[in-house]
Design a protein around this motif. Structure first.
Motif, PDB file in Angstrom:
ATOM      1  N   SER A 116      -2.422  -1.611  -9.467  1.00 39.07           N
ATOM      2  CA  SER A 116      -1.268  -0.715  -9.484  1.00 39.07           C
ATOM      3  C   SER A 116      -0.616  -0.672 -10.857  1.00 39.07           C
ATOM      4  O   SER A 116      -0.872  -1.505 -11.733  1.00 39.07           O
ATOM      5  N   ILE A 136       2.460   1.729  -3.489  1.00 41.86           N
ATOM      6  CA  ILE A 136       1.518   2.084  -4.551  1.00 41.86           C
ATOM      7  C   ILE A 136       0.873   3.450  -4.314  1.00 41.86           C
ATOM      8  O   ILE A 136       0.727   4.257  -5.243  1.00 41.86           O
ATOM      9  N   TRP A 137       0.483   3.728  -3.091  1.00 42.00           N
ATOM     10  CA  TRP A 137      -0.327   4.917  -2.815  1.00 42.00           C
ATOM     11  C   TRP A 137       0.461   6.131  -2.365  1.00 42.00           C
ATOM     12  O   TRP A 137       0.097   7.263  -2.653  1.00 42.00           O
ATOM     13  N   LEU A 138       1.538   5.917  -1.610  1.00 44.06           N
ATOM     14  CA  LEU A 138       2.255   7.057  -1.028  1.00 44.06           C
ATOM     15  C   LEU A 138       3.336   7.556  -1.971  1.00 44.06           C
ATOM     16  O   LEU A 138       3.970   6.759  -2.676  1.00 44.06           O
ATOM     17  N   LEU A 175      -4.405  -4.727  -4.447  1.00 48.20           N
ATOM     18  CA  LEU A 175      -3.514  -3.591  -4.680  1.00 48.20           C
ATOM     19  C   LEU A 175      -2.579  -3.854  -5.859  1.00 48.20           C
ATOM     20  O   LEU A 175      -2.339  -2.969  -6.688  1.00 48.20           O
ATOM     21  N   ALA A 235       0.827  -1.206   0.000  1.00 44.99           N
ATOM     22  CA  ALA A 235       0.000   0.000   0.000  1.00 44.99           C
ATOM     23  C   ALA A 235       0.862   1.257   0.000  1.00 44.99           C
ATOM     24  O   ALA A 235       0.558   2.237  -0.684  1.00 44.99           O
TER      25      ALA A 235
END
Length: 336
Positions: A174, A109-111, A170, A106
């Motif tokens: 991604s 991929i997200w930060l 995820l 996470a």
């Protein structure tokens, strides 16, 4: 029989570990002449600065990290197998690996990369492992049967499946580059390990090992079952909780440093039992030595077999662990 050969086993394992640590520092993807290696290790004036960085900043912390993680996972594996009285129990059984992997993926991929670098992927992974462990204990809590081994196993499996599904989702959504980075981390690697990652796991492993050794008689009693251990004066529920907490700490730190390193905590304690028996006074030190040696040896092979490229640790660990794992299954079936 075990008592007579135990000193030879520990001495042999210690010598093998020291030899493997030296080999791990001397060999790698970058070919370096022996004279230059010795000059760098001894820090002589004619040592090249570029080679000093390779030996002291890349290889040395990597080799020590492998030894520490191998020892930590073997120690936690031996303890969790005792708490659950199951030779097939694994340190990752409590949902630790799935929680760590979900948090790391996470973050990747997200930060933004700057935030991940600021907090550090190891810290994020450790927090994910801790959250999964807390969730497992919450699901397994039962006032009438505290720390019941069946409830803990079932809760751990459920939590693992939950976080694995989240991780798979995820990875599916991604971008390809982020997916590749996440998969490399998930398959385990000691590449890029730095000196500042080592003190915490070294201190935690040493303290937990020392405490476990002082409680070796209580751990031996736990193997007889809760009823028998209680009759001998062992507080089984607090002891199991302490084991779960120690396992969570050691496994979370290991995952945060090297990613998912499977099979070490499962296979090595069983191998140590075959060599020295189930008495924890002898089992725990030997398991830690064997775990440190095996992971250091595997990492060396990962670096050199296809040099200059590296194999993920999970590839060779799974290959080496399959034969002993089949043996454990056959032994368990035979006992049943």
């Amino acid at each position: 029989m075990f008592a007579a050969r135990y000193p030879l086993l520990t001495i042999g394992a210690s010598i093998a570990l020291i030899a493997m640590l030296i080999a791990g520092v001397f060999w790698g993807t970058a070919p370096i002449p022996w004279q230059e290696k010795l000059a760098v290790l001894l820090r002589t004036p004619d040592a090249k600065s570029s080679l000093t960085a390779i030996i002291w900043e890349w290889r040395m912390p990597r080799v020590l990290a492998c030894a520490l993680v191998g020892a930590a996972l073997s120690l936690s594996g031996a303890l969790i197998q005792t708490a659950l009285r199951n030779p097939l129990a694994d340190p990752y059984l409590l949902g630790l690996s799935s929680g760590a992997s979900a948090a790391a993926v996470a973050a990747i991929i997200w930060l933004p990369a700057g935030i991940v670098a600021a907090f550090g992927l190891p810290l994020i992974a450790f927090l994910g492992a801790a959250a999964a462990f807390g969730f497992t204990l919450l699901m397994a809590y039962n006032r009438e049967r505290p720390m019941d081994r069946l409830l803990v196993i079932l809760a751990g499996v459920a939590v693992s499946l939950l976080f694995q599904s989240f991780t798979a989702f995820l990875l599916h959504i991604s971008e390809p580059n982020a997916t590749k980075t996440a998969l490399n981390w998930l398959m385990g690697s000691a590449a890029g390990t730095s000196w500042n990652e080592l003190p915490l796991i070294a201190i935690a492993t040493a303290i937990i090992a020392a405490i476990a050794m002082t409680q070796h008689k209580q751990l031996d009693a736990l193997l007889m079952g809760d009823a028998r251990a209680t009759s001998l004066g062992v507080a089984t529920s607090p002891l199991k909780l302490a084991i779960f907490l120690a396992t969570a700490l050691l496994t979370g730190l290991s995952v945060s440093i090297m990613g998912i390193v499977g099979f070490v905590g499962l296979i090595v304690p069983h191998l140590a039992r075959q060599l020295c028996g189930s008495a924890h006074k002898k089992l725990l030190p030997l398991a830690m030595l064997l775990g440190a040696f095996i992971l250091t040896f595997t990492d060396l092979l990962c670096r050199t077999l296809l040099a200059p490229s590296e194999l993920p640790l999970a590839v060779l660990l799974a290959l080496f662990a399959t034969p002993p794992f089949i043996f454990i299954l056959r032994q368990t079936r035979h006992v049943a």
